[in-house]
Scaffold this active site. Structure first.
Site, PDB file in Angstrom:
ATOM      1  N   HIS A  27       8.282  -7.088  -3.581  1.00  0.00           N
ATOM      2  CA  HIS A  27       6.993  -7.514  -4.144  1.00  0.00           C
ATOM      3  C   HIS A  27       7.179  -8.796  -4.967  1.00  0.00           C
ATOM      4  O   HIS A  27       7.577  -8.723  -6.134  1.00  0.00           O
ATOM      5  CB  HIS A  27       6.429  -6.421  -5.060  1.00  0.00           C
ATOM      6  CG  HIS A  27       5.901  -5.244  -4.309  1.00  0.00           C
ATOM      7  ND1 HIS A  27       4.593  -5.149  -3.905  1.00  0.00           N
ATOM      8  CD2 HIS A  27       6.512  -4.129  -3.867  1.00  0.00           C
ATOM      9  CE1 HIS A  27       4.403  -4.021  -3.254  1.00  0.00           C
ATOM     10  NE2 HIS A  27       5.565  -3.383  -3.206  1.00  0.00           N
ATOM     11  N   LYS A  62      -5.956  -9.258 -18.990  1.00  0.00           N
ATOM     12  CA  LYS A  62      -6.157  -9.516 -20.412  1.00  0.00           C
ATOM     13  C   LYS A  62      -5.755 -10.938 -20.836  1.00  0.00           C
ATOM     14  O   LYS A  62      -6.498 -11.609 -21.541  1.00  0.00           O
ATOM     15  CB  LYS A  62      -5.346  -8.487 -21.192  1.00  0.00           C
ATOM     16  CG  LYS A  62      -5.516  -8.545 -22.649  1.00  0.00           C
ATOM     17  CD  LYS A  62      -6.891  -8.058 -23.018  1.00  0.00           C
ATOM     18  CE  LYS A  62      -6.872  -6.886 -23.895  1.00  0.00           C
ATOM     19  NZ  LYS A  62      -8.077  -6.108 -23.858  1.00  0.00           N
ATOM     20  N   CYS A 103       5.565  -5.924   1.658  1.00  0.00           N
ATOM     21  CA  CYS A 103       5.872  -4.498   1.714  1.00  0.00           C
ATOM     22  C   CYS A 103       5.132  -3.818   2.871  1.00  0.00           C
ATOM     23  O   CYS A 103       5.463  -4.041   4.031  1.00  0.00           O
ATOM     24  CB  CYS A 103       5.597  -3.871   0.350  1.00  0.00           C
ATOM     25  SG  CYS A 103       6.409  -2.285   0.163  1.00  0.00           S
ATOM     26  N   TYR A 104       4.087  -3.028   2.583  1.00  0.00           N
ATOM     27  CA  TYR A 104       3.303  -2.407   3.664  1.00  0.00           C
ATOM     28  C   TYR A 104       2.800  -3.493   4.631  1.00  0.00           C
ATOM     29  O   TYR A 104       2.795  -3.304   5.848  1.00  0.00           O
ATOM     30  CB  TYR A 104       2.125  -1.652   3.037  1.00  0.00           C
ATOM     31  CG  TYR A 104       1.236  -0.924   4.011  1.00  0.00           C
ATOM     32  CD1 TYR A 104       1.582   0.327   4.497  1.00  0.00           C
ATOM     33  CD2 TYR A 104       0.035  -1.492   4.437  1.00  0.00           C
ATOM     34  CE1 TYR A 104       0.748   1.000   5.396  1.00  0.00           C
ATOM     35  CE2 TYR A 104      -0.811  -0.828   5.322  1.00  0.00           C
ATOM     36  CZ  TYR A 104      -0.439   0.426   5.797  1.00  0.00           C
ATOM     37  OH  TYR A 104      -1.265   1.084   6.673  1.00  0.00           O
ATOM     38  N   ASP A 115     -12.183  -8.236 -24.912  1.00  0.00           N
ATOM     39  CA  ASP A 115     -12.907  -8.232 -23.635  1.00  0.00           C
ATOM     40  C   ASP A 115     -14.419  -8.288 -23.828  1.00  0.00           C
ATOM     41  O   ASP A 115     -15.092  -9.150 -23.266  1.00  0.00           O
ATOM     42  CB  ASP A 115     -12.549  -6.979 -22.817  1.00  0.00           C
ATOM     43  CG  ASP A 115     -11.066  -6.737 -22.808  1.00  0.00           C
ATOM     44  OD1 ASP A 115     -10.320  -7.722 -22.953  1.00  0.00           O
ATOM     45  OD2 ASP A 115     -10.646  -5.575 -22.682  1.00  0.00           O
ATOM     46  N   GLU A 124       4.973 -10.497  -6.301  1.00  0.00           N
ATOM     47  CA  GLU A 124       3.908 -10.631  -7.301  1.00  0.00           C
ATOM     48  C   GLU A 124       4.220  -9.943  -8.612  1.00  0.00           C
ATOM     49  O   GLU A 124       3.556 -10.203  -9.609  1.00  0.00           O
ATOM     50  CB  GLU A 124       2.579 -10.088  -6.732  1.00  0.00           C
ATOM     51  CG  GLU A 124       2.508  -8.571  -6.510  1.00  0.00           C
ATOM     52  CD  GLU A 124       3.100  -8.089  -5.190  1.00  0.00           C
ATOM     53  OE1 GLU A 124       3.995  -8.780  -4.662  1.00  0.00           O
ATOM     54  OE2 GLU A 124       2.709  -7.022  -4.716  1.00  0.00           O
ATOM     55  N   GLY A 172       0.847  -1.200   0.000  1.00  0.00           N
ATOM     56  CA  GLY A 172       0.000   0.000   0.000  1.00  0.00           C
ATOM     57  C   GLY A 172       0.871   1.235   0.000  1.00  0.00           C
ATOM     58  O   GLY A 172       2.035   1.162   0.395  1.00  0.00           O
TER      59      GLY A 172
END
Ligand code: XMP
Length: 512
Positions: A169, A368, A82-83, A227, A171, A55
């Protein structure tokens, strides 16, 4: 409430959804919930582990976001990122202070291999740091399990309580073995199994749509892009002829796009589109408007007006379906947590008060490339699935400054030449997105013996996996040369072509 093996608490990081997406890739279902989710609601999901995401705030700042502290008493494994790491360290009695230098970018992570979270990963792996605060005094019961040159506490853990925390991070794409670290947490530490896949996602969404819609009709905004085509296919499966698919010609489409989309829906999905020609309405509203955000807002609002008018022509329409993706959501507003606005994506941000439609947005939690997999799962043909993304506001955000018919004509011609060259060389399939921008920057040129003073076209071709980050594509110079030569020779009004060599971040993919 459905069982959710991993619950991710969102504290507003732009990357939070990537955590979910990486876990889904490993077949582990997870849900992102706001950081303030009540402990009873977390417990109802029967999780096997909890992740506290990143965050933008500081844990010691006034009004900073904290989770229900009961999460620490559930006896479940927890991973802080992180946060999330700083929250954990602070909660258990350690301290967090501003770092001397904010740390952004790649770092080498060192650790000892006997910590299970690092199972089958490499000491010295590259991880992505993005933080302004750091752990100073370590909380009681925790020990350092990983470090980097600038972060002595790059990873910490209380292994007895199965609480782990990373300063980096895992991710994001640039954390080279990050997916494995998340997988280790989910499968090795939390003992989750791989039961989730696109097929189960499709079934679940179809059921949700059936329940949400009942016997009412859904107006589906179709653009011809991946989409909205996937949304239309999902609705087709879920509600059949209660689907009203509307294609709006907003005057901001590419060369022959309207005809191509109509033909594609007819032949591949057996669906007759209702085409509304609203080009004059859009273009007159955009007259004199130069601010990118204003243009986006006007285009978004006009779409809604057009859909509303169309809906009134049919009985029983109570829903509007859109192909909003998670990327659109996260960069516009935070759905679940407190993140910052980058651009107002046209199909996000709620509906105006006067409109009575309820939204159906079955793709708003996925990316996507996941949508493409879902499309294939639903039986859509490859050429429909592999179309490059095209933004809702269309060429309106690819002409810098005011949009008018003459510039649109010029841009369409330049753009179709660029696309022809990419198709014929096989680079269309190899890249994420390719388009041309009309810069409205005039420069001096010479053609034959004459001086010209014309506009500049910028070619933007990028590689990406989800649109959250992107790098400019390394297209062979001969192809760029052909694109440039053909555009300048064949398009009146352009005497200079440039290639955009910026990556995202810090640039974005579109120019506006
Ligand atoms: P940016 O420019 O934010 O774009 O880096 C990321 C991806 O999103 C597409 N994009 C949009 N898609 N409505 C959409 O449906 C929009 O308003 C919009 N704006 C950008 C962009 O083309 C890229 O693929």
């Amino acid at each position: 409430m459905k069982e959710v093996p991993i619950v991710v608490l969102d504290f507003g990081s732009q990357y939070t959804q990537l955590i979910a997406r990486k876990l889904r890739e490993e077949g582990v279902y997870c849900e992102i919930v706001p950081y303030s989710e009540k402990i009873e609601d977390i417990k109802k999901r029967n999780p096997k582990g909890i992740i506290l995401g990143g965050g933008p705030a500081s844990v010691y700042a006034e009004g900073s976001y904290h989770p229900d502290s009961e999460i620490y008493n559930l006896g479940l494994p927890i991973l802080g990122i992180c946060y999330g790491m700083q929250l954990i360290n602070q909660y258990f009695g350690g301290s967090v202070i501003p770092a001397d230098h904010q740390e952004y970018g790649k770092a080498k992570l060192s650790f000892q291999s006997d910590h299970g979270i690092f199972k089958d990963t490499t000491c010295g792996q590259i991880v992505w740091m993005s933080h302004g605060d750091k752990v100073d005094k370590l909380a009681e019961g925790f020990c350092k399990i990983g470090f980097s040159e600038n972060s002595p506490y790059a990873a910490i853990a209380d292994e007895d309580r199965k609480i782990y925390a990373f300063q980096f991070h895992p991710e994001v794409y640039h954390s080279v073995e990050g997916t494995k670290l998340l997988k280790n947490f989910a499968k090795y530490i939390c003992k989750c199994e791989s039961t989730w896949n696109m097929g189960s996602f499709a079934k679940e969404k179809i059921e949700i749509i059936k329940k949400q819609v009942g016997d009412k009709k859904v107006l589906c905004a179709v653009s011809g892009g991946v989409d909205s085509s996937v949304v239309a296919a999902l609705l087709n499966e879920a509600i059949g002829d209660k689907l009203v698919p509307v294609f709006v010609d907003n005057g901001l489409l590419r060369y022959k796009e309207r005809e191509q989309v109509e033909a594609m829906f007819k032949s591949k999905l057996g669906v007759d589109l209702i085409t509304v020609d609203a080009s004059e309405q859009f273009l007159s509203k955009l007259k004199g408007v130069t601010d990118p955000e204003k243009k986006r807002k006007i285009i978004g609002e006009t779409f809604i007006e057009v859909f509303d008018k169309e809906a009134k022509k049919h009985d029983g329409i109570e829903f509007l379906a859109q192909g909003t993706l998670y990327t659109d959501v996260i960069e516009s507003v935070s759905v679940k947590g407190p993140s910052k606005t980058i651009k107002s994506h046209h199909n996000v941000g709620g509906l105006p008060d006067w409109m009575t439609f309820e939204l159906v947005e079955p793709l708003n939690e996925i990316f996507k490339d996941e949508v493409r997999k879902l499309g294939l799962e639903l039986g859509l043909p490859k050429d429909m699935i592999s179309r490059h993304p095209f933004p809702g506001p269309g060429l309106g955000i690819r002409i810098m400054g005011e949009v008018n018919k003459e510039d649109l004509k010029v841009l369409r011609k330049a753009d179709v030449i660029m696309l022809e060259e990419l198709h014929s060389t096989g680079y269309y399939e190899k890249t994420w997105q390719a388009f041309t921008v009309l810069l409205n920057v005039k420069s001096v040129g010479v053609m034959g013996d004459n001086r010209t003073y014309d506009n500049t076209a910028c070619v933007r071709i990028v590689e990406a996996t989800d649109g959250m980050t992107a790098t400019f594509a390394h297209i062979p110079h001969e192809i760029l040369e052909n694109i440039s030569r053909r555009i300048i020779n064949e398009v009146d009004g352009i005497n200079r072509v440039v290639y955009d060599i910026s990556s995202k971040p810090p640039a974005t993919i579109e120019w506006e």
